[in-house]
Design a protein around this motif. Sequence first.
Motif, short mmCIF file in Angstrom:
data_model
loop_
_atom_site.label_atom_id
_atom_site.label_comp_id
_atom_site.label_asym_id
_atom_site.label_seq_id
_atom_site.Cartn_x
_atom_site.Cartn_y
_atom_site.Cartn_z
N ALA A 103 -0.46 -22.80 47.79
CA ALA A 103 -1.36 -21.67 48.03
C ALA A 103 -2.32 -21.46 46.87
CB ALA A 103 -0.56 -20.40 48.28
N ALA A 104 -2.27 -22.32 45.86
CA ALA A 104 -3.07 -22.14 44.65
C ALA A 104 -4.30 -23.05 44.67
CB ALA A 104 -2.22 -22.44 43.42
N ASP A 105 -5.28 -22.66 43.88
CA ASP A 105 -6.45 -23.51 43.64
C ASP A 105 -6.24 -24.37 42.39
OD1 ASP A 105 -8.32 -22.31 45.73
OD2 ASP A 105 -7.79 -20.53 44.56
N LEU A 106 -5.43 -23.87 41.47
CA LEU A 106 -5.10 -24.58 40.23
C LEU A 106 -3.60 -24.52 40.04
CD1 LEU A 106 -5.69 -25.88 37.45
CD2 LEU A 106 -6.12 -23.57 36.57
N VAL A 107 -2.99 -25.67 39.83
CA VAL A 107 -1.54 -25.75 39.62
C VAL A 107 -1.29 -26.39 38.26
CG1 VAL A 107 0.63 -26.78 40.40
CG2 VAL A 107 -1.03 -25.93 42.08
N TRP A 108 -0.49 -25.70 37.44
CA TRP A 108 -0.10 -26.25 36.15
C TRP A 108 1.31 -26.83 36.22
CZ3 TRP A 108 -3.17 -27.38 32.32
CH2 TRP A 108 -4.38 -26.70 32.19
N ALA A 109 1.48 -27.99 35.63
CA ALA A 109 2.79 -28.63 35.52
C ALA A 109 2.94 -29.15 34.10
CB ALA A 109 2.94 -29.75 36.53
N CYS A 110 4.18 -29.29 33.66
CA CYS A 110 4.45 -29.84 32.33
C CYS A 110 5.74 -30.65 32.43
CB CYS A 110 4.61 -28.72 31.31
SG CYS A 110 4.89 -29.29 29.61
N GLU A 111 5.69 -31.89 31.92
CA GLU A 111 6.89 -32.74 32.02
C GLU A 111 6.94 -33.70 30.84
OE1 GLU A 111 8.58 -34.19 35.99
OE2 GLU A 111 7.87 -36.04 35.05
N PRO A 112 8.05 -33.70 30.05
CA PRO A 112 9.15 -32.73 30.09
C PRO A 112 8.63 -31.30 29.89
CG PRO A 112 9.73 -34.59 28.70
CD PRO A 112 8.26 -34.71 28.99
N SER A 113 9.28 -30.38 30.59
CA SER A 113 8.81 -29.00 30.59
C SER A 113 9.14 -28.32 29.27
CB SER A 113 9.47 -28.24 31.74
OG SER A 113 10.88 -28.17 31.54
N SER A 114 8.49 -27.21 29.03
CA SER A 114 8.83 -26.34 27.92
C SER A 114 9.03 -24.93 28.47
CB SER A 114 7.72 -26.33 26.86
OG SER A 114 8.04 -25.47 25.79
N PRO A 115 10.17 -24.31 28.17
CA PRO A 115 11.07 -24.57 27.06
C PRO A 115 12.28 -25.46 27.39
CG PRO A 115 11.67 -22.49 28.06
CD PRO A 115 10.47 -23.00 28.82
N THR A 119 8.30 -38.02 36.81
CA THR A 119 8.39 -37.81 38.26
C THR A 119 7.28 -38.53 39.00
OG1 THR A 119 9.40 -35.65 37.90
CG2 THR A 119 8.46 -36.05 40.07
N LEU A 120 6.07 -38.51 38.45
CA LEU A 120 4.92 -39.10 39.12
C LEU A 120 4.75 -40.55 38.71
CD1 LEU A 120 2.26 -36.24 38.89
CD2 LEU A 120 4.00 -36.62 40.64
N GLY A 121 4.45 -41.40 39.68
CA GLY A 121 4.15 -42.80 39.41
C GLY A 121 2.70 -42.99 39.00
N THR A 122 2.35 -44.23 38.70
CA THR A 122 1.01 -44.54 38.21
C THR A 122 -0.07 -44.12 39.19
OG1 THR A 122 1.88 -46.42 36.96
CG2 THR A 122 -0.49 -46.39 37.37
N GLY A 132 12.63 -28.62 28.65
CA GLY A 132 12.64 -30.06 28.41
C GLY A 132 13.10 -30.86 29.61
N GLN A 133 12.94 -30.32 30.80
CA GLN A 133 13.45 -30.95 32.01
C GLN A 133 12.31 -31.45 32.89
OE1 GLN A 133 15.94 -27.92 33.78
NE2 GLN A 133 17.38 -27.91 32.06
N ALA A 134 12.67 -32.11 33.99
CA ALA A 134 11.68 -32.60 34.94
C ALA A 134 11.01 -31.42 35.64
CB ALA A 134 12.34 -33.52 35.97
N HIS A 135 9.74 -31.57 35.93
CA HIS A 135 9.04 -30.56 36.72
C HIS A 135 9.45 -30.72 38.17
CE1 HIS A 135 5.81 -27.66 37.48
NE2 HIS A 135 5.58 -28.35 38.58
N THR A 136 9.68 -29.63 38.87
CA THR A 136 10.19 -29.72 40.25
C THR A 136 9.28 -29.11 41.30
OG1 THR A 136 11.43 -27.66 39.93
CG2 THR A 136 12.58 -29.72 39.45
N ASP A 137 8.34 -28.27 40.89
CA ASP A 137 7.56 -27.50 41.88
C ASP A 137 6.17 -28.09 42.04
OD1 ASP A 137 7.13 -25.55 43.73
OD2 ASP A 137 6.97 -23.89 42.32
N TRP A 138 6.10 -29.28 42.66
CA TRP A 138 4.82 -29.94 42.90
C TRP A 138 4.22 -29.51 44.23
CZ3 TRP A 138 3.36 -32.72 38.76
CH2 TRP A 138 4.34 -33.24 37.93
N PRO A 139 2.90 -29.58 44.39
CA PRO A 139 2.31 -29.41 45.73
C PRO A 139 2.88 -30.45 46.69
CG PRO A 139 0.61 -29.35 44.04
CD PRO A 139 1.88 -29.79 43.36
#
Length: 338
Positions: free
Chosen positions: A123-135, A171-174, A137-144
């Motif tokens: 539902a967003a126009d901009l999605v932020w992700a971080c991997e490894p995440s902070s704080p 999580t994401l491939g090339t 340090g885990q995989a990001h799970t909430d992708w579009p």
Amino acid sequence: MSSTAGQRVHGGTDGLGAAPYDFSTNSHPAGPCPQALAAVQAADATRYPDPAYTRLRAALVAFHGVVPGRIVLASSASEFIFRLSAWVARQGGRHVHVPAHAYGDYLHGAQAWGLEPVASPDAADLVWACEPSSPLGQAHTDWPRRLDHPQAPLLALDCAYAPLRLQGQPTLGTAQLERVWRLYSPNKSLGLTGVRAAYAVAPADAQPAAAALDALAPSWVIGAHGEAMLRAWTEPGVQQWLQASLDPLRQWKARQLELLQGLGWDCQPSDSHYFCARTPQALDLGALRAAGIKLRDATSFGLPGWYRLGTLPPQAQDALAAAWRAQGGDNTHPPVPV
């Protein structure tokens, strides 16, 4: 950094200066990288950098194997976060999605430009992700749901800690990475967080957007020292130093986890050198800081009762354990050998 009620909360140096044993920062504990530090120290601060950053852009293009026009330079990761938020808002964007526990500037930058947070990334126009995440340090799970859909939101992946991954896989491939914005801030991996400079790699089909974001930046967006650090980042010797540092860092982290768990701390799994932990009784952070030890309270990340700790060398770990015992913590477990 994170944000609480409009205030920006961060780790690292504070009003008392730099803590001798600073677990609150995610900077590389074995840094600074000698080759990168030498490049920064040799930078000519008496002159303006080349305003086009010709050699820096060429080095980053070659380093990432992309075509010219996909590199966007930034004075820091935070500056780019605000600039990208501004650009999305200027394009008519209205909504942003950020991770539940994340760097505070994603939301701060979005709100500064009138983007409203939404729960669903679709539902967003901009999605932020971080991997490894902070704080965490885990995989990001909430992708579009569909990154390749023509109407998919703009996805910005913060790669600040990707070079410091100690386990797990991205999580994401090339092919998927070619469809997202990737933000890099090498100062953490190089142990040079006081040098502010970053860059983004635009998606393969987003060169017009990259040009528009370049146009939103002021002249000389990066100073001489930041330019020197980013150029050093692309050099083989610096990358070799980084790769060689990861095995010792894994050993330090394993020791730190064993030590803290032996003291009764509950430590979360993490793919990077930092992790979140919870103590069986409340910590007196003020007393720790007076003893030269700084931890990062994770309350502003939405994790009350937890602390984010970067991995530090054994001497710092032992100082933390001694301070914990001085506060009445568990003293029944033997120390972990170096």
